[in-house]
Design an enzyme around this catalytic site. Structure first.
Site, short mmCIF file in Angstrom:
data_model
loop_
_atom_site.label_atom_id
_atom_site.label_comp_id
_atom_site.label_asym_id
_atom_site.label_seq_id
_atom_site.Cartn_x
_atom_site.Cartn_y
_atom_site.Cartn_z
N THR A 150 0.48 -1.72 -0.61
CA THR A 150 -0.13 -0.02 0.01
C THR A 150 0.85 0.88 0.35
O THR A 150 0.39 2.22 -1.06
CB THR A 150 -1.10 0.08 1.41
OG1 THR A 150 -0.94 -1.60 0.80
CG2 THR A 150 -1.50 1.05 1.26
N THR A 151 1.82 1.00 0.88
CA THR A 151 2.52 2.42 0.95
C THR A 151 2.93 2.84 -0.43
O THR A 151 3.83 4.01 -0.85
CB THR A 151 3.92 1.93 2.23
OG1 THR A 151 3.45 1.48 2.89
CG2 THR A 151 4.74 3.68 2.23
N TYR A 174 -14.13 -3.67 -0.94
CA TYR A 174 -14.69 -3.00 -1.82
C TYR A 174 -15.68 -4.46 -2.02
O TYR A 174 -16.76 -3.91 -1.41
CB TYR A 174 -14.68 -2.27 -3.07
CG TYR A 174 -15.85 -1.87 -3.78
CD1 TYR A 174 -15.89 -0.05 -2.70
CD2 TYR A 174 -16.64 -2.57 -4.59
CE1 TYR A 174 -17.03 0.43 -3.40
CE2 TYR A 174 -17.70 -1.75 -4.52
CZ TYR A 174 -18.25 -0.46 -4.29
OH TYR A 174 -19.35 0.67 -5.49
N TYR A 197 -2.47 -10.03 4.42
CA TYR A 197 -2.28 -8.60 4.82
C TYR A 197 -3.75 -8.57 5.32
O TYR A 197 -4.76 -8.39 4.87
CB TYR A 197 -2.07 -8.21 3.32
CG TYR A 197 -2.12 -6.92 4.16
CD1 TYR A 197 -1.92 -5.77 5.44
CD2 TYR A 197 -0.96 -5.64 2.94
CE1 TYR A 197 -1.88 -5.11 5.86
CE2 TYR A 197 -1.26 -4.12 3.49
CZ TYR A 197 -1.30 -4.01 4.50
OH TYR A 197 -1.18 -2.57 5.16
N ARG A 212 -9.07 -0.50 5.51
CA ARG A 212 -8.59 -0.07 3.74
C ARG A 212 -9.52 -0.06 3.37
O ARG A 212 -10.10 -0.08 2.10
CB ARG A 212 -6.98 -0.22 3.48
CG ARG A 212 -6.07 0.70 4.11
CD ARG A 212 -4.75 1.10 3.13
NE ARG A 212 -3.36 1.79 3.70
CZ ARG A 212 -3.86 2.52 2.80
NH1 ARG A 212 -4.36 3.08 1.69
NH2 ARG A 212 -3.12 3.90 3.48
N LYS A 219 0.10 -10.58 8.69
CA LYS A 219 0.35 -9.06 8.37
C LYS A 219 -0.50 -8.29 9.24
O LYS A 219 -1.19 -8.17 9.00
CB LYS A 219 1.13 -8.20 7.16
CG LYS A 219 1.93 -6.84 7.62
CD LYS A 219 1.68 -5.93 6.24
CE LYS A 219 1.79 -4.78 6.71
NZ LYS A 219 2.03 -3.66 5.51
N ILE A 265 6.36 -4.64 8.91
CA ILE A 265 6.64 -3.86 7.89
C ILE A 265 6.25 -2.52 8.55
O ILE A 265 4.88 -2.45 8.55
CB ILE A 265 5.12 -4.83 7.01
CG1 ILE A 265 6.34 -6.05 7.09
CG2 ILE A 265 5.94 -4.37 5.72
CD1 ILE A 265 4.77 -6.85 6.20
#
Length: 295
Positions: free
Chosen positions: A48-49, A111, A137, A142, A166, A208
């Site tokens: 994402t980063t 979504y 993850y 999000r 994660k 992370i």
């Protein structure tokens, strides 16, 4: 699979852009080298980063190749391959050249909000298709869906190449449940810089990190101390970074960390829409926080 590769400090790599919006590979090289010199144990590409949702397929493949070549085996590598269409994720896993990478990180489908059985079937299909070990993850803030501890444990027990999670739910009780239900060797990794020590205290093996794009050595020391059982010392060092960590997420991630790297002269402050650069107020705040921390 040597799970120990993912003990310690992982860094969720940013994707720097030039002022005209192209990937700035020179800046990628500089950041990768800085991260390795700072003591990171592994690097995550296409998280994402890294603003991955705004990258084209060709850009993702180019980053995979470039980072692999730049790292040159100096640290372990993890690559983000996830999405809300299981078929597309499977196609990427089967079609991309992932040579030189050590594991895949795959995020909750976003979504479309599947139930727990849908999550199980999604990740089971990914595990069956992946040429590499898979780390789940879980980031409900999000994605709009939380992966329950029972689902994580079910996947860990049923799919040998699902090696860890994660965890970025922020729910420490849930993380304790994961440790209680999953196999002993299953990896619990913090997805929140601010919870690094708390997660390690509960059986986690590291973080992370977003922060470590800029403060690699400092984050590494927090993780090292916590894993060595020197919890009070680790907490003190993390507390000293607390205001900086908060500022990184004040206007969203990766806006904050890109702003920090820009202020340190590492890369431009360019984002891809719908993200926009950090505000002047955030820049002024960060300058003050950096000066106070580093004096």
């Amino acid at each position: 699979m040597k799970r120990e590769k993912f003990y310690g400090l992982g860094v969720a790599l940013v994707t720097p852009f030039t002022e005209n919006g192209a990937i700035d590979f020179a800046a990628v090289a500089k950041i990768v080298d800085n991260i390795i010199e700072g003591g990171a144990d592994y690097i995550l590409v296409l998280g994402t980063t890294g603003e991955t949702p705004t990258l084209t397929s060709d850009e993702r493949k180019a980053l995979i190749r470039f980072v692999r070549d730049r790292v040159g085996g100096r640290v372990a590598l993890m690559v983000g391959v996830g999405g809300n269409c299981t078929r597309d994720v499977v196609a990427c896993l089967r079609g991309w050249d992932l040579k030189g990478y050590d594991a895949v990180l795959s995020v909750n489908p976003y979504y479309n909000k599947p139930n727990q059985e849908g999550l199980y079937q999604h990740f089971k299909a990914i595990a069956e298709a992946s040429p590499l070990p898979v780390m789940l993850y879980n980031i409900p803030g999000r994605t709009g869906v939380n992966m329950a501890p029972e689902t994580i444990a079910r996947l860990a027990n049923d799919c040998q190449n699902i090696i860890g999670v994660k965890e970025a739910s922020g729910n420490l009780v849930q993380m304790e449940q994961v440790k209680a239900l999953a196999p002993k060797e299953f990896l619990l990794v913090s997805g929140d810089d601010g919870l690094t020590v708390d997660v390690i205290k509960r059986g986690g093996v590291g973080v992370i990190s977003v922060l470590a794009n800029s403060y690699t050595a400092e984050t590494k020391e927090v993780v090292r101390l916590a894993l060595n059982g020197e919890v009070e010392e680790a907490e003190a060092k993390l507390n000293a970074l607390d205001a900086i960590i908060s500022s990184l997420f004040e206007e969203g991630n990766p806006v904050g960390i890109k702003t920090a790297l820009y202020l340190k002269g590492v890369c431009s402050n360019t984002m891809r829409l719908p993200l926009v650069p950090g505000s002047e107020a955030l820049q002024a705040k960060m300058k003050k926080l950096f000066a106070e921390y580093e004096k």
